[in-house]
Scaffold this active site. Structure first.
Site, PDB file in Angstrom:
ATOM      1  N   ASP A   1      -0.848  10.858 -60.569  1.00 10.65           N
ATOM      2  CA  ASP A   1      -1.113  11.255 -59.343  1.00 10.65           C
ATOM      3  C   ASP A   1      -0.338  10.909 -58.614  1.00 10.65           C
ATOM      4  O   ASP A   1       1.182  10.383 -58.058  1.00 10.65           O
ATOM      5  CB  ASP A   1      -2.149   9.768 -59.705  1.00 10.65           C
ATOM      6  CG  ASP A   1      -2.454   9.984 -57.938  1.00 10.65           C
ATOM      7  OD1 ASP A   1      -3.132  11.074 -57.306  1.00 10.65           O
ATOM      8  OD2 ASP A   1      -3.908   9.201 -58.121  1.00 10.65           O
TER       9      ASP A   1
ATOM     10  N   HIS B   1      -5.167  11.562 -61.291  1.00 12.91           N
ATOM     11  CA  HIS B   1      -6.157  11.678 -60.026  1.00 12.91           C
ATOM     12  C   HIS B   1      -7.704  12.260 -60.133  1.00 12.91           C
ATOM     13  O   HIS B   1      -7.669  13.166 -60.472  1.00 12.91           O
ATOM     14  CB  HIS B   1      -5.953  12.162 -58.051  1.00 12.91           C
ATOM     15  CG  HIS B   1      -6.025  11.610 -57.585  1.00 12.91           C
ATOM     16  ND1 HIS B   1      -6.234  10.550 -57.123  1.00 12.91           N
ATOM     17  CD2 HIS B   1      -7.589  12.162 -56.457  1.00 12.91           C
ATOM     18  CE1 HIS B   1      -6.752  10.879 -56.033  1.00 12.91           C
ATOM     19  NE2 HIS B   1      -7.543  10.913 -55.875  1.00 12.91           N
TER      20      HIS B   1
ATOM     21  N   SER C   1      -9.970   6.981 -54.129  1.00 12.93           N
ATOM     22  CA  SER C   1      -9.770   7.735 -53.341  1.00 12.93           C
ATOM     23  C   SER C   1      -9.892   7.645 -51.910  1.00 12.93           C
ATOM     24  O   SER C   1      -9.336   7.018 -51.168  1.00 12.93           O
ATOM     25  CB  SER C   1      -9.411   9.267 -53.834  1.00 12.93           C
ATOM     26  OG  SER C   1      -9.123  10.380 -53.572  1.00 12.93           O
TER      27      SER C   1
END
Length: 314
Positions: A251, A281, A156
């Site tokens: 996501d 995610h 991320s």
């Protein structure tokens, strides 16, 4: 495919536990909630040697945790930058994934505790990660690693930082980076993609959550088209290390990560891109609850291994 049953059970459990959306929390509350995700990970693996230390950074010492697997030195080395929207997360959050990667890939992993926003807005996190990468390259012998087999990676926001460090290392003439490991990375500031629209609510990371993270990270700064802030906007992506880019079907960041993988490939770089169907995610942080996503570690290690394995002379 539909949302994976494991991911649905996880999301339902968070709702039942009364966890509010991150954007409805204060920063301290969000950080406390983030720590709870450690309990959703598989048990920590033993690693031959684990050391905490501090290394010099641009604004003071940077805490790092160094995982050295068994086997003959020198190892290849991976600098790992944790996710958490540049606001939450720390060394502990990704301690277990770092242990797993160190053992599976037989590489030394340096887990970097960079400065967080909003106390330190951009480019503080990037500056720390780049400085840590330079330091590891310069102290390779001390660490028992091979600087010619150095990778950067993260999940991320950590994937964002790894992409930015790879760009900066190319632009600044070093250090040489052999591989970049990008797990559902943030690479743009864009609210128009189909995945933002399709997955903007109800899948842990939402549109409003991402806006909350960006607001804290950018603060009052205006990086415009700075490629180290928005790697997908970099006009030239040639000459970058081989990459593994993971994306998750449900996501909101799916499309920008996949667009980055395409642009890297179009620029002549070697890219392995994998979409994890049914996943949300952040699933690297929840593999105890979403074990079907665990192959992301195997896939990442398989893609990284050629770049970080020692060359065997004939």
């Amino acid at each position: 495919m539909p949302l994976h049953p494991e991911a649905k059970t996880l999301l339902d459990g968070l709702v039942e536990a009364g966890m509010p959306p991150i954007e409805c929390m204060t920063v301290p509350q969000a950080r406390q909630a983030c720590a709870a995700f450690i309990d959703l990970q598989p048990p920590a693996e033993d690693v031959a040697d684990v050391k905490d230390r501090a290394i010099p950074g641009p604004a003071g010492d940077i805490p790092v945790r160094i995982y050295t697997p068994a086997g003959d030195l020198p190892h290849g080395v991976l600098l790992y930058f944790h996710g958490g929207g540049w606001v939450i997360g720390d060394i502990e959050t990704v301690d277990r994934p770092c242990r797993q990667i160190a053992n599976a890939a037989n590489v030394t992993v340096v887990n970097v505790d960079y400065r967080l926003a909003p106390e330190h807005v951009q480019p503080a996190a990037f500056d720390d990660c780049y400085a840590a990468t330079v330091w590891v390259a310069e102290h390779a012998e001390e660490l028992g690693v091979d600087a010619s087999r150095l990778a950067v990676g993260g999940d991320s926001a950590g994937g964002h930082l790894a992409a930015a460090v790879s760009l900066a290392a190319r632009d600044r003439g070093g250090p040489a980076i052999a591989f970049q490991l990008l797990i559902y990375p943030v690479v743009d500031f864009d609210w128009t993609s189909p995945s933002i629209t399709e997955n903007g609510e109800g899948y842990l990371l939402g549109r409003a959550t991402m806006q909350w993270f960006w607001a804290h990270y950018l603060g009052a700064t205006d990086p415009a088209d700075d490629p180290y802030a928005f790697p997908l906007r970099a006009p030239d992506l040639s000459g970058l290390p081989p990459a593994f880019v993971a994306s998750a079907e449900f996501d909101p960041l799916r499309d920008e990560g996949e667009a980055y993988a395409r642009r890297l490939r179009e620029a002549g770089n070697s890219v392995t891109a994998e979409r994890y169907d049914g996943m949300i995610h952040g699933f690297l942080w929840t593999l105890g609850a979403t074990p079907s996503g665990a192959r992301v570690v195997d896939d990442a290690v398989a893609a990284m291994r050629p770049a970080l394995s020692p060359t065997v002379s004939a």
